[in-house]
Design a protein around this motif. Structure first.
Motif, PDB file in Angstrom:
ATOM      1  N   THR A 119       0.822  -1.219   0.000  1.00 20.62           N
ATOM      2  CA  THR A 119       0.000   0.000   0.000  1.00 20.62           C
ATOM      3  C   THR A 119       0.856   1.270   0.000  1.00 20.62           C
ATOM      4  O   THR A 119       1.909   1.312   0.642  1.00 20.62           O
ATOM      5  N   SER A 120       0.388   2.290  -0.726  1.00 18.01           N
ATOM      6  CA  SER A 120       1.158   3.530  -0.818  1.00 18.01           C
ATOM      7  C   SER A 120       0.799   4.507   0.285  1.00 18.01           C
ATOM      8  O   SER A 120       1.663   5.151   0.861  1.00 18.01           O
ATOM      9  N   TYR A 121      -0.510   4.643   0.560  1.00 18.64           N
ATOM     10  CA  TYR A 121      -0.916   5.687   1.510  1.00 18.64           C
ATOM     11  C   TYR A 121      -1.723   5.158   2.699  1.00 18.64           C
ATOM     12  O   TYR A 121      -1.984   5.890   3.633  1.00 18.64           O
ATOM     13  N   TYR A 147      14.270   1.604 -11.120  1.00 18.42           N
ATOM     14  CA  TYR A 147      14.988   2.888 -11.102  1.00 18.42           C
ATOM     15  C   TYR A 147      15.148   3.388  -9.663  1.00 18.42           C
ATOM     16  O   TYR A 147      16.220   3.809  -9.268  1.00 18.42           O
ATOM     17  N   SER A 148      14.062   3.329  -8.914  1.00 18.51           N
ATOM     18  CA  SER A 148      14.081   3.753  -7.511  1.00 18.51           C
ATOM     19  C   SER A 148      14.047   2.501  -6.647  1.00 18.51           C
ATOM     20  O   SER A 148      13.003   1.948  -6.370  1.00 18.51           O
ATOM     21  N   ARG A 149      15.230   2.036  -6.249  1.00 17.83           N
ATOM     22  CA  ARG A 149      15.365   0.721  -5.646  1.00 17.83           C
ATOM     23  C   ARG A 149      15.316   0.761  -4.119  1.00 17.83           C
ATOM     24  O   ARG A 149      16.174   0.214  -3.447  1.00 17.83           O
ATOM     25  N   VAL A 150      14.290   1.437  -3.591  1.00 18.64           N
ATOM     26  CA  VAL A 150      14.109   1.445  -2.140  1.00 18.64           C
ATOM     27  C   VAL A 150      12.923   0.565  -1.794  1.00 18.64           C
ATOM     28  O   VAL A 150      11.922   0.562  -2.511  1.00 18.64           O
ATOM     29  N   VAL A 151      13.035  -0.205  -0.720  1.00 21.87           N
ATOM     30  CA  VAL A 151      11.859  -0.910  -0.222  1.00 21.87           C
ATOM     31  C   VAL A 151      11.660  -0.544   1.251  1.00 21.87           C
ATOM     32  O   VAL A 151      12.583  -0.652   2.066  1.00 21.87           O
ATOM     33  N   ASP A 152      10.478  -0.017   1.557  1.00 23.98           N
ATOM     34  CA  ASP A 152      10.141   0.369   2.926  1.00 23.98           C
ATOM     35  C   ASP A 152       9.590  -0.840   3.666  1.00 23.98           C
ATOM     36  O   ASP A 152       8.665  -1.500   3.179  1.00 23.98           O
ATOM     37  N   ILE A 153      10.130  -1.095   4.853  1.00 28.37           N
ATOM     38  CA  ILE A 153       9.588  -2.139   5.720  1.00 28.37           C
ATOM     39  C   ILE A 153       8.906  -1.427   6.874  1.00 28.37           C
ATOM     40  O   ILE A 153       9.560  -0.739   7.660  1.00 28.37           O
ATOM     41  N   ASN A 185       3.539   5.295   9.474  1.00 27.43           N
ATOM     42  CA  ASN A 185       3.589   6.689   9.046  1.00 27.43           C
ATOM     43  C   ASN A 185       3.027   6.784   7.626  1.00 27.43           C
ATOM     44  O   ASN A 185       3.507   6.101   6.726  1.00 27.43           O
ATOM     45  N   HIS A 186       1.999   7.595   7.451  1.00 26.36           N
ATOM     46  CA  HIS A 186       1.455   7.808   6.106  1.00 26.36           C
ATOM     47  C   HIS A 186       2.578   8.362   5.220  1.00 26.36           C
ATOM     48  O   HIS A 186       3.199   9.362   5.562  1.00 26.36           O
ATOM     49  N   GLY A 187       2.831   7.699   4.103  1.00 30.15           N
ATOM     50  CA  GLY A 187       3.881   8.191   3.207  1.00 30.15           C
ATOM     51  C   GLY A 187       5.250   7.621   3.536  1.00 30.15           C
ATOM     52  O   GLY A 187       6.251   8.053   2.968  1.00 30.15           O
ATOM     53  N   TYR A 188       5.315   6.649   4.478  1.00 30.65           N
ATOM     54  CA  TYR A 188       6.594   6.011   4.798  1.00 30.65           C
ATOM     55  C   TYR A 188       7.672   7.066   5.081  1.00 30.65           C
ATOM     56  O   TYR A 188       7.416   7.991   5.865  1.00 30.65           O
ATOM     57  N   ILE A 189       8.814   6.965   4.383  1.00 29.46           N
ATOM     58  CA  ILE A 189       9.897   7.933   4.604  1.00 29.46           C
ATOM     59  C   ILE A 189       9.981   8.882   3.411  1.00 29.46           C
ATOM     60  O   ILE A 189       9.767  10.083   3.529  1.00 29.46           O
ATOM     61  N   VAL A 244      -4.079  13.178  -2.294  1.00 29.00           N
ATOM     62  CA  VAL A 244      -3.223  13.306  -1.121  1.00 29.00           C
ATOM     63  C   VAL A 244      -3.322  14.723  -0.533  1.00 29.00           C
ATOM     64  O   VAL A 244      -3.487  14.897   0.674  1.00 29.00           O
ATOM     65  N   THR A 245      -3.263  15.717  -1.419  1.00 32.86           N
ATOM     66  CA  THR A 245      -3.186  17.118  -0.965  1.00 32.86           C
ATOM     67  C   THR A 245      -4.470  17.590  -0.291  1.00 32.86           C
ATOM     68  O   THR A 245      -4.440  18.312   0.698  1.00 32.86           O
ATOM     69  N   ARG A 246      -5.604  17.158  -0.840  1.00 32.30           N
ATOM     70  CA  ARG A 246      -6.860  17.683  -0.300  1.00 32.30           C
ATOM     71  C   ARG A 246      -7.135  17.165   1.115  1.00 32.30           C
ATOM     72  O   ARG A 246      -7.967  17.717   1.828  1.00 32.30           O
ATOM     73  N   ASN A 247      -6.446  16.091   1.509  1.00 36.16           N
ATOM     74  CA  ASN A 247      -6.625  15.580   2.865  1.00 36.16           C
ATOM     75  C   ASN A 247      -5.739  16.268   3.893  1.00 36.16           C
ATOM     76  O   ASN A 247      -5.764  15.930   5.072  1.00 36.16           O
ATOM     77  N   MET A 248      -4.934  17.238   3.411  1.00 34.93           N
ATOM     78  CA  MET A 248      -4.088  17.968   4.363  1.00 34.93           C
ATOM     79  C   MET A 248      -4.821  19.227   4.795  1.00 34.93           C
ATOM     80  O   MET A 248      -5.334  19.970   3.968  1.00 34.93           O
ATOM     81  N   PRO A 249      -4.853  19.459   6.117  1.00 34.40           N
ATOM     82  CA  PRO A 249      -5.724  20.514   6.635  1.00 34.40           C
ATOM     83  C   PRO A 249      -5.195  21.939   6.453  1.00 34.40           C
ATOM     84  O   PRO A 249      -5.983  22.885   6.478  1.00 34.40           O
TER      85      PRO A 249
END
Lengths: 292, 292
Positions: A119-121, A147-153, A185-189, A244-249
């Motif tokens: 999941t992304s968000y 290309y972007s070889r990061v994996v968030d755990i 954390n929403h959005g990982y790192i 994503v943006t519209r959910n920011m207050p």
């Protein structure tokens, strides 16, 4: 435990990429989807990537054939999870759909199977109880794999801590750089930082401090990068950015969300629709004289 | 008007770089400072850069000699501004000092001379009235001139609009990419975005979401960049970062400022002090196996 068989749920863009890299790394892979058309698209995506990797000398023609032979596409849930050591789920970014999928696979998957979501968000705690094995459940979030070889755990509170080093090793075996998100954390790192600087770019624009191309130029030249925040937004998709943006207050996020909405209402979704902040396939930021 | 003679106020790191590029671009340059020792350091900085540019084949040995011959260092204010078409000021980042300098040069500079300030975080409107020629005064903010070739043009409300295209041409003649900051903004364009993503990185750290190296890895791998936010902070200087961060009212900036203060109190100012988030001269993020 040793991971030998990988099951991918969802044959979309990201699922295809994780499946392909798993096969390249030598794993047996099953790819499950409810839509047989998704498999055709997945095969096209995989062929394109393999063609590119062959051109770059990263895999041989033979490696490509062997890799594709290790991938089995199936519409059958039982076949998909048969002897699977790990599942990585990339189905639609929808809470109910993901809960349904995890309930279903929680019931039929072998006891040994580790469950991971891409999941992304959303957050793993939203699905943990549905899996029936929360201690074996964790977010394992890939970016674009090649290309972007990061994996968030990213574990949830109930994840068994011994799963973390296992997923780190699995990530490394897939040619990724594993990073640990110690708590949900929403959005990982990376996405947290990406949203922050893209939000700052949106604020500069909506406050009329600078125009789109000057904002992008500032980023591109200072960081020697091929695109700036508005080029990145076009590539992400303005609809995704708007969600994503519209959910920011805060006020400036709301102003930027309103601006994004005017683009979306005009059918400008970014690169995929042919127009966003720039026009595609030849956006001006790729012109040789853009940085003059 | 045609710019032929450039006057640089302040022979520090940035002043030296702007002076050198002006000379390379063919302008006659005077460099003014109150401290003769600053000239020795400036000459060292210039020699190092020219050595590098020669190695890269960007200038010849002869170009270097010619460029240095076009630069005149002086402790004499009259000599400094004699026939100057433009002044670019890079004195200490202190409101009173800058006001004093602009008052002085406003009185003695020829009527034709354009006044520009290289201030990083202050605003041109803080000095405009002191110059005695607010309409000929504008911020012209360089980054590092040779690697990050962006120049911000930021007028205050009283700047004559015809000055803008002239400064754009001047910026281009110095091999820079000019960008227009349409109204006064702390941090211009790039620094606004830089502060936003570095602030997001600080928040991830102070909230214990991820550790320093995993945050930096995420940035470096996704954007194919040689350093991440904490490496960047070490290079900017933690004292500078603290000055900027502590003035931001939000809770996460305050938490990050407090963390930066603990480093500063321990004498860790970043690369320049030998230690910050990483240890120098061989920070771990430059290790071949950092991205594993």
């Amino acid at each position: 435990m040793e991971i030998q068989k990988v099951c991918i749920l969802g044959a979309g863009n990201l699922g295809s990429r994780v499946a392909l890299q798993s096969a390249i790394s030598g794993y047996q892979v099953t790819v499950y989807d409810i839509d047989p058309n998704a498999f055709e698209n997945a095969k096209k995506t995989m062929s394109k990537i393999l063609y590119q990797l062959e051109k770059e000398g990263i895999v041989t023609k033979e490696d490509s054939t062997d890799s594709m032979n290790r991938i089995h596409f199936t519409l059958d849930v039982q076949e998909a999870v048969n002897e699977a050591d790990i599942i990585n789920e990339s189905v639609l970014e929808d809470v109910e759909i993901k809960q349904k999928v995890w309930t279903q696979f929680g019931e039929i998957a072998p006891e040994k199977t580790i469950f991971t979501t891409n999941t992304s968000y959303l957050l793993p705690s939203m699905f943990a109880s549905f899996t029936g094995r929360p201690e074996k459940f964790c977010a394992l979030h890939f970016h674009d794999v090649f290309y972007s070889r990061v994996v968030d755990i990213m574990p949830h509170l109930g994840t068994d801590p011994t799963l973390i080093p296992l997923l780190e090793e699995f990530g490394k075996s897939l040619n990724q750089v594993p990073v640990l998100v110690k708590k949900e954390n929403h959005g990982y790192i990376f996405n947290s930082m990406l949203m922050a600087f893209v939000g700052a770019a949106g604020k500069l624009l909506t406050n009329d401090v600078a125009n789109i191309s000057d904002i992008d130029k500032s980023w591109m030249v200072n960081f020697h990068m091929p695109m700036g925040p508005f080029g990145i937004l076009d590539s992400v998709g303005l609809d995704t950015a708007w969600h994503v943006t519209r959910n920011m207050p805060d006020k400036s996020s709301q102003a930027f969300a309103a601006l994004l909405k005017t683009y979306i209402d005009a059918g400008k979704l970014g690169e995929k629709s042919g127009e966003g902040f720039y026009s595609y396939p030849k956006p001006s930021y790729r012109d040789a004289d853009f940085l003059r």
